[in-house]
Scaffold this motif. Sequence first.
Motif, PDB file in Angstrom:
ATOM      1  N   GLN A   1       3.806  13.136   0.068  1.00  0.00           N
ATOM      2  CA  GLN A   1       3.196  14.137  -0.948  1.00  0.00           C
ATOM      3  C   GLN A   1       3.971  15.201  -0.982  1.00  0.00           C
ATOM      4  OE1 GLN A   1      -1.251  14.428  -0.529  1.00  0.00           O
ATOM      5  NE2 GLN A   1      -1.472  12.361   0.482  1.00  0.00           N
TER       6      GLN A   1
ATOM      7  N   GLY B   1       0.872   3.801  -3.135  1.00  0.00           N
ATOM      8  CA  GLY B   1       0.493   4.973  -3.005  1.00  0.00           C
ATOM      9  C   GLY B   1       1.190   5.908  -3.408  1.00  0.00           C
TER      10      GLY B   1
ATOM     11  N   SER C   1       1.936   9.984   4.858  1.00  0.00           N
ATOM     12  CA  SER C   1       1.237  10.479   3.566  1.00  0.00           C
ATOM     13  C   SER C   1       1.522  11.955   3.400  1.00  0.00           C
ATOM     14  CB  SER C   1      -0.325  10.360   4.008  1.00  0.00           C
ATOM     15  OG  SER C   1      -0.939  10.928   3.022  1.00  0.00           O
TER      16      SER C   1
ATOM     17  N   ASN D   1       0.777   6.395  -7.167  1.00  0.00           N
ATOM     18  CA  ASN D   1      -0.632   7.152  -7.606  1.00  0.00           C
ATOM     19  C   ASN D   1      -0.255   8.527  -7.225  1.00  0.00           C
ATOM     20  OD1 ASN D   1      -1.912   4.515  -8.322  1.00  0.00           O
ATOM     21  ND2 ASN D   1      -2.692   4.314  -5.983  1.00  0.00           N
TER      22      ASN D   1
ATOM     23  N   SER E   1       0.955  -1.216   0.237  1.00  0.00           N
ATOM     24  CA  SER E   1      -0.010   0.033  -0.267  1.00  0.00           C
ATOM     25  C   SER E   1       0.836   1.156   0.059  1.00  0.00           C
ATOM     26  CB  SER E   1      -0.832  -0.160   1.241  1.00  0.00           C
ATOM     27  OG  SER E   1      -0.365  -0.098   2.333  1.00  0.00           O
TER      28      SER E   1
END
Length: 214
Positions: free
Chosen positions: A198, A81, A194, A84, A77
Motif C-alpha cells: 500500500q 489485492g 499489505s 484493488n 489474493s
Amino acid sequence: MRNSGKIAAALAALLACAFLFSCASTSAVDDGPKLAAQTAAPVAFPPFTGEKTPLAVLPMGLSKIAAERYPQLLQRSVGMGVHNVLTETLYETGRFRLVEADESVIEKVFKQQWLSASGAVDESTAVQLGKVLGAKKVIYGEVYDYSEGKTEKTTGLSTRTTPRIRVGIQVRLTDVETLEYVPGSGTATGTDWSEASQGAIRAAVANLLPKLPN
C-alpha cells in the motif's frame, strides 16, 4: 591496599561498561536485495478541481525475478489485492473517472500478467484494452522488486526481531490516442505485505501526479 585499589578500579570500570551497554540500542536491517531507491509515502494527495479524465485500471504485473524468489506472491489474493488498492488510490486523487471494467477482460489480463509472472502489460495491449473500455487513458504497472528481511533491535541483554518487507512498484499512465505515457515509481517498507505494498502504491501515484498536466 594497593591490590584493593586495583580491584575497586576494575569493578568501577566493569560497572561503567555494564551501564553503557544497558543504555545502548542498536539496530541492523537485513532486507535482502536492495531496491534502487526508496520514496516516502505521502499522507494525502493534493486537491484537484479540474475535469476528471476517464481512466481504465488494468491489473498489475509481477516481475519474474520476484516470483522466482518469493513464489507465495503468485497467490490470487495477493495480485487482486494490489489491483484493488491501486484502483482505490487513483480514485482518491480526484483526478480520474474510473470506467466500468469488464470482469472477463480483467481476469484474462490478471492471469497473463500476475499468475504467470510475465511482468507488466505491454503498451499495445494496454492501449487496445483502453479503447475497448472507452477510456482516454489507461494505467498499468508492475511489482518490479520485493524483498524480505528483519530488523533486530537490542536493548541491554534482550533482542527483539521484527519482520521487514520492502516492495517496489512502477505504474505507467498511457494516453490511448497519442500513446504518450508518464511513469511513476515508488518503494515502501512495512511489517507485512499489505503495509509495504500500500505504501509503495501511494508513493508511485504520488510520484506520477506532478508529471501530469493540470
